[in-house]
Write an enzyme that holds these catalytic residues in place. Structure first.
Site, PDB file in Angstrom:
ATOM      1  N   GLU A  29       0.829  -1.199   0.000  1.00 57.04           N
ATOM      2  CA  GLU A  29       0.000   0.000   0.000  1.00 57.04           C
ATOM      3  C   GLU A  29       0.864   1.250   0.000  1.00 57.04           C
ATOM      4  OE1 GLU A  29      -3.303   0.246   2.748  1.00 57.04           O
ATOM      5  OE2 GLU A  29      -3.094  -1.892   3.107  1.00 57.04           O
ATOM      6  N   HIS A  74      -4.491   6.929  -0.008  1.00 60.47           N
ATOM      7  CA  HIS A  74      -3.826   5.634   0.080  1.00 60.47           C
ATOM      8  C   HIS A  74      -4.343   4.715  -1.007  1.00 60.47           C
ATOM      9  CE1 HIS A  74      -7.421   4.513   2.463  1.00 60.47           C
ATOM     10  NE2 HIS A  74      -7.120   3.265   2.190  1.00 60.47           N
ATOM     11  N   HIS A  76      -5.305   0.812  -2.506  1.00 64.20           N
ATOM     12  CA  HIS A  76      -5.749  -0.533  -2.171  1.00 64.20           C
ATOM     13  C   HIS A  76      -5.129  -1.494  -3.173  1.00 64.20           C
ATOM     14  CE1 HIS A  76      -9.679   0.578   0.205  1.00 64.20           C
ATOM     15  NE2 HIS A  76      -8.578   0.878   0.851  1.00 64.20           N
TER      16      HIS A  76
HETATM   17 ZN    ZN Z   1      -8.193   1.585   2.625  1.00 67.44          ZN
END
Ligand code: ZN
Length: 135
Positions: A29, A74, A76
């Site tokens: 990530e 962020h 995934h």
């Molecule tokens: Zn997430």
């Protein structure tokens, strides 16, 4: 928070940077904090160690010192860009614009959410960014 309410969009170069960083970090990530100037998101503050860690990047956002940010970003590892429970918890703590990008990290593989996890529209703006690396 007044300054966050003024967010008009994200610079297309900044979005491209986010997508490229997500792609290169995959399958790990990628996470960072979003910073804006004049109501436009133009900066991503990368979290130290995010790239090399397989642990949940979202948790790292909690450990950031109090830096002024309008929100977070962020990635995934899958194509689902809905916020998880951990994401929602983090969203409620930091800013009003939270971007999640999903595999394969193209221009249509992201969504923006507000602090309560509701989708919000974020315009992609073509703006000239100052090249801070030259300073
Ligand atoms: Zn997430």
């Amino acid at each position: 928070m007044k300054k966050n309410a003024e967010i008009r969009g994200i610079a297309s170069d900044t979005l491209d940077f986010i997508l490229a960083a997500s792609k290169s970090t995959y399958p790990n990530e990628f996470a960072g904090l979003l910073q804006a100037s004049d109501g436009i998101i133009t900066d991503v503050l990368l979290l130290p160690g995010t790239e090399s860690s397989k642990s949940n990047a979202v948790l790292k956002l909690f450990m950031m010192p109090n830096i002024s940010a309008v929100g977070s970003v962020h990635s995934h590892p899958g194509s689902v860009v809905r916020p998880s429970q951990a994401d929602l918890h983090m969203f409620s703590k930091t800013g009003t614009h939270h971007i999640i990008v999903g595999h394969p990290y193209g221009r249509n593989n992201w969504k923006c959410y507000d602090g309560s996890g509701q989708p919000v529209k974020l315009e992609v703006l073509d703006v000239e960014l100052e090249d801070e690396e030259l300073l």
